[in-house]
Write an enzyme that holds these catalytic residues in place. Structure first.
Site, PDB file in Angstrom:
ATOM      1  CE  LYS A  14     -23.003   7.285  72.413  1.00 36.43           C
ATOM      2  NZ  LYS A  14     -22.255   6.176  72.997  1.00 36.43           N
ATOM      3  CG  ASN A  15     -23.535   3.674  70.238  1.00 32.16           C
ATOM      4  OD1 ASN A  15     -22.702   4.418  70.751  1.00 32.16           O
ATOM      5  ND2 ASN A  15     -24.635   3.299  70.844  1.00 32.16           N
ATOM      6  NE  ARG A  50     -18.536  -1.402  77.344  1.00 31.28           N
ATOM      7  CZ  ARG A  50     -18.216  -2.455  78.079  1.00 31.28           C
ATOM      8  NH1 ARG A  50     -17.717  -2.278  79.288  1.00 31.28           N
ATOM      9  NH2 ARG A  50     -18.359  -3.678  77.604  1.00 31.28           N
ATOM     10  CB  CYS A  57     -23.617   5.547  80.759  1.00 33.46           C
ATOM     11  SG  CYS A  57     -23.604   7.069  79.801  1.00 33.46           S
ATOM     12  NE  ARG A 114     -21.830  -0.159  79.551  1.00 36.64           N
ATOM     13  CZ  ARG A 114     -21.824   0.968  78.817  1.00 36.64           C
ATOM     14  NH1 ARG A 114     -21.789   2.142  79.409  1.00 36.64           N
ATOM     15  NH2 ARG A 114     -21.821   0.892  77.500  1.00 36.64           N
ATOM     16  N   PRO A 115     -18.552  -5.270  82.256  1.00 40.50           N
ATOM     17  CG  PRO A 115     -18.709  -7.554  82.654  1.00 40.50           C
ATOM     18  CD  PRO A 115     -19.516  -6.278  82.668  1.00 40.50           C
ATOM     19  CG  ASP A 155     -16.402 -10.835  81.109  1.00 39.54           C
ATOM     20  OD1 ASP A 155     -17.024 -11.712  81.693  1.00 39.54           O
ATOM     21  OD2 ASP A 155     -16.976  -9.899  80.508  1.00 39.54           O
ATOM     22  CG  ASP A 210     -28.568   2.592  73.810  1.00 38.16           C
ATOM     23  OD1 ASP A 210     -27.833   2.535  72.805  1.00 38.16           O
ATOM     24  OD2 ASP A 210     -28.252   2.126  74.906  1.00 38.16           O
ATOM     25  NE  ARG A 246     -20.193   9.584  77.770  1.00 40.61           N
ATOM     26  CZ  ARG A 246     -19.518   8.678  78.465  1.00 40.61           C
ATOM     27  NH1 ARG A 246     -19.621   8.659  79.767  1.00 40.61           N
ATOM     28  NH2 ARG A 246     -18.789   7.787  77.866  1.00 40.61           N
TER      29      ARG A 246
HETATM   30  C1  EPZ Z   1     -22.935  -0.742  73.083  1.00 42.16           C
HETATM   31  O1  EPZ Z   1     -22.369  -0.842  74.358  1.00 42.16           O
HETATM   32  C2  EPZ Z   1     -23.354   0.702  72.950  1.00 42.16           C
HETATM   33  N1  EPZ Z   1     -22.167   1.553  73.040  1.00 42.16           N
HETATM   34  C3  EPZ Z   1     -24.357   1.041  74.037  1.00 42.16           C
HETATM   35  O2  EPZ Z   1     -24.786   2.382  73.848  1.00 42.16           O
HETATM   36  C4  EPZ Z   1     -25.560   0.128  73.905  1.00 42.16           C
HETATM   37  O3  EPZ Z   1     -26.458   0.383  74.959  1.00 42.16           O
HETATM   38  C5  EPZ Z   1     -25.089  -1.328  73.969  1.00 42.16           C
HETATM   39  O4  EPZ Z   1     -24.081  -1.560  72.958  1.00 42.16           O
HETATM   40  C6  EPZ Z   1     -26.227  -2.323  73.766  1.00 42.16           C
HETATM   41  O5  EPZ Z   1     -26.818  -2.096  72.513  1.00 42.16           O
HETATM   42  C7  EPZ Z   1     -21.368   1.668  71.962  1.00 42.16           C
HETATM   43  O6  EPZ Z   1     -21.604   1.059  70.930  1.00 42.16           O
HETATM   44  C8  EPZ Z   1     -20.184   2.574  72.122  1.00 42.16           C
HETATM   45  P1  EPZ Z   1     -22.671  -4.700  75.054  1.00 42.16           P
HETATM   46  P2  EPZ Z   1     -21.524  -2.155  74.745  1.00 42.16           P
HETATM   47  O7  EPZ Z   1     -21.263  -5.205  75.011  1.00 42.16           O
HETATM   48  O8  EPZ Z   1     -20.857  -2.690  73.542  1.00 42.16           O
HETATM   49  C9  EPZ Z   1     -22.400  -7.438  78.929  1.00 42.16           C
HETATM   50  C10 EPZ Z   1     -25.268   4.530  74.520  1.00 42.16           C
HETATM   51  O9  EPZ Z   1     -26.101   4.981  75.278  1.00 42.16           O
HETATM   52  N2  EPZ Z   1     -20.979  -7.664  78.578  1.00 42.16           N
HETATM   53  O10 EPZ Z   1     -23.612  -5.048  73.945  1.00 42.16           O
HETATM   54  O11 EPZ Z   1     -20.723  -1.828  75.942  1.00 42.16           O
HETATM   55  C11 EPZ Z   1     -22.634  -6.015  79.337  1.00 42.16           C
HETATM   56  O12 EPZ Z   1     -22.350  -5.830  80.708  1.00 42.16           O
HETATM   57  C12 EPZ Z   1     -24.472   3.296  74.879  1.00 42.16           C
HETATM   58  O13 EPZ Z   1     -25.019   4.986  73.358  1.00 42.16           O
HETATM   59  C13 EPZ Z   1     -20.211  -8.529  79.375  1.00 42.16           C
HETATM   60  O14 EPZ Z   1     -20.698  -9.093  80.358  1.00 42.16           O
HETATM   61  O15 EPZ Z   1     -22.688  -3.129  75.180  1.00 42.16           O
HETATM   62  C14 EPZ Z   1     -24.101  -5.808  79.045  1.00 42.16           C
HETATM   63  O16 EPZ Z   1     -24.871  -6.257  80.147  1.00 42.16           O
HETATM   64  C15 EPZ Z   1     -24.831   2.850  76.271  1.00 42.16           C
HETATM   65  N3  EPZ Z   1     -18.900  -8.734  79.047  1.00 42.16           N
HETATM   66  C16 EPZ Z   1     -24.341  -6.722  77.847  1.00 42.16           C
HETATM   67  O17 EPZ Z   1     -23.222  -7.600  77.767  1.00 42.16           O
HETATM   68  C17 EPZ Z   1     -18.325  -8.128  77.946  1.00 42.16           C
HETATM   69  O18 EPZ Z   1     -17.125  -8.357  77.699  1.00 42.16           O
HETATM   70  C18 EPZ Z   1     -24.413  -5.959  76.534  1.00 42.16           C
HETATM   71  O19 EPZ Z   1     -23.276  -5.131  76.452  1.00 42.16           O
HETATM   72  C19 EPZ Z   1     -19.125  -7.272  77.160  1.00 42.16           C
HETATM   73  C20 EPZ Z   1     -20.444  -7.061  77.495  1.00 42.16           C
END
Ligand code: EPZ
Length: 415
Positions: free
Chosen positions: A23-24, A92, A116, A121-122, A124, A306, A398
């Protein structure tokens, strides 16, 4: 598969399961297809609700997107910059469409993405990177309007923290931007490498994916290609944890054990038998499992965030305790409530979940609160005595095209 699922516990799992496409990886690849000048075919894609939401977004912005058997066919330049609110707010991964649409149309109207509830999950960092590449961002309530009247230009950007999505946004914007983009602190997940491989096969020039330093030479014209996304390492992890919970012997085919090595190592140390092949793993559990002690999640190649709820579910009845700390998301263990309803001795506090282990699990009525937590409740139910009713299965849909059917094919009794 929305609604509820009923699991009759106590049935060991035997047989072989094929791991579907990730999916990802599929979701960012669908966003990348917006940049391609010709038709894109993604092969053997699982029917996930998140995928359907991405198809709705693609159609809403003027692209053609349709299933052709198990493949997805996407074509046509976008013509509309307004992303549909419902899908954007629900998923997301909708944020990944902002950079390609901005690059193609000079403007994109989107919204703060949903997904989820496993943390704030901002987005920014996505927006900071795009602003540094020439975008202007206006936020009006939940709506985000990004404009780039002069197009995007390359930049040197340091990610404030590891982020899979923000890394993907910079890769996509970098392909369209004039000049070179250098990204420091890039996420190293295999899905990032898969996206880079797709972009390069389309004619992109992305170097360093899989390391924390990625460079993109833009602008590049991306042609359409046919591409098979990588296998889903979290789905493979789900199957391995299911055997650990239910007992039995299962071959997890079509996914290199390297992609989910921490999960296999933890289960092996806990007492499972793991036989690693080139493109498959055989996982067995006969006797009692031992607790795994202190576990920490992190960016790849560490234990995937995950997989944390799934590993916890596999060790709820182990002899000895397991303490899992999720360093990626702040609210990963919504499933602890369901585990406790099944009689597990668990305690969730902030980023940590403590599993005392030991006692038998009994069937209960539980509710999924997020995708992986929901899958973890199914895994736990496989090892419980009696029936477990799981509500909120739309969350599970999902990320799994048919978790009940997949486990049913291995001998689980799931309706
Ligand atoms: C991806 O989410 C995956 N989703 C998530 O899988 C996965 O858990 C996650 O990466 C971590 O491996 C997809 O790929 C569609 P991040 P993503 O940006 O990209 C913070 C599932 O179950 N952050 O790596 O949203 C954020 O809050 C899903 O399949 C900011 O602060 O995750 C988090 O604490 C759930 N600002 C951390 O970084 C930003 O602009 C990691 O988030 C972006 C992120």
């Amino acid at each position: 598969m929305g609604g509820t699922m009923t699991v009759q516990g106590g049935c060991p799992l035997y047989g072989t399961a094929e791991v579907p496409a990730a999916k990802n990886s599929v979701l960012p690849l669908l966003a990348a297809s917006v940049l391609c000048s010709g038709p894109v075919r993604l092969e053997q894609v699982p029917r996930l609700s998140d995928v359907e939401d991405c198809l709705s977004i693609l159609r809403a912005v003027g692209c053609a997107a349709a299933w052709e058997g198990e493949d997805l066919a996407v074509s046509g330049p976008p013509s509309c910059c307004r992303m549909p609110l419902a899908e954007t707010a629900r998923m997301r991964a909708s944020v990944l469409f902002a950079a390609p649409l901005l690059a193609r149309l000079g403007r994109v109207e989107t919204a703060l993405p949903g997904g989820c509830r496993i943390g704030a999950r901002p987005v920014d960092w996505h927006l900071m990177a795009l602003e540094q590449m020439g975008a202007q961002v206006a936020q009006a309530g939940e709506r985000l309007v990004l404009t780039a009247p002069a197009g995007l230009h390359g930049t040197e950007f340091c990610l404030p923290g590891p982020s899979v999505g923000a890394t993907e946004t910079v890769m996509l914007a970098g392909c369209a931007a004039r000049g070179k983009t250098l990204l420091h602190g890039a996420a190293r997940e295999p899905e990032i490498f898969d996206l880079a491989q797709f972009l390069n096969r389309c004619g992109g020039r992305v170097q360093g994916a899989g390391t924390d330093e990625i460079t993109i030479e833009g602008p590049c014209t991306l042609r359409g290609i046919s591409y098979r996304p990588m296998p889903d390492r979290i789905c493979a992890s789900t199957l391995a944890c299911a055997v650990a919970a239910a007992r039995g012997w299962v071959t997890i085919a079509g996914c290199s054990p390297v992609l989910y090595a921490p999960v296999l190592d933890i289960l092996e140390r806990a007492g499972c038998t793991v036989v690693r092949g080139q493109d498959s793993a055989r996982v067995g559990r006969m006797g009692t499992l031992r607790g795994a002690g202190y576990l920490v999640t992190g960016g790849y190649p560490d234990l995937a965030t995950d997989a944390a709820p799934l590993v916890a579910a596999a060790l709820l009845s182990a002899e000895g305790s397991t303490l899992i700390e999720d360093r990626v998301f702040e609210a990963r263990f919504g499933c602890a409530e369901g585990f406790a309803a099944m009689g597990a001795a668990v305690k969730a506090s902030g980023r940590k979940l403590r599993v005392e282990g030991g006692g038998p699990l009994r069937g209960a009525a539980v509710t999924a609160r997020d995708l992986r937590g929901g899958a973890a409740l199914v895994v736990a139910a496989l090892g419980a005595q009696g029936k477990t009713r799981i509500a909120g299965c739309e969350y599970i849909a999902r990320g799994y095209a048919g978790l009940g059917e997949m486990l049913g094919g291995l001998g689980a009794r799931i309706e």
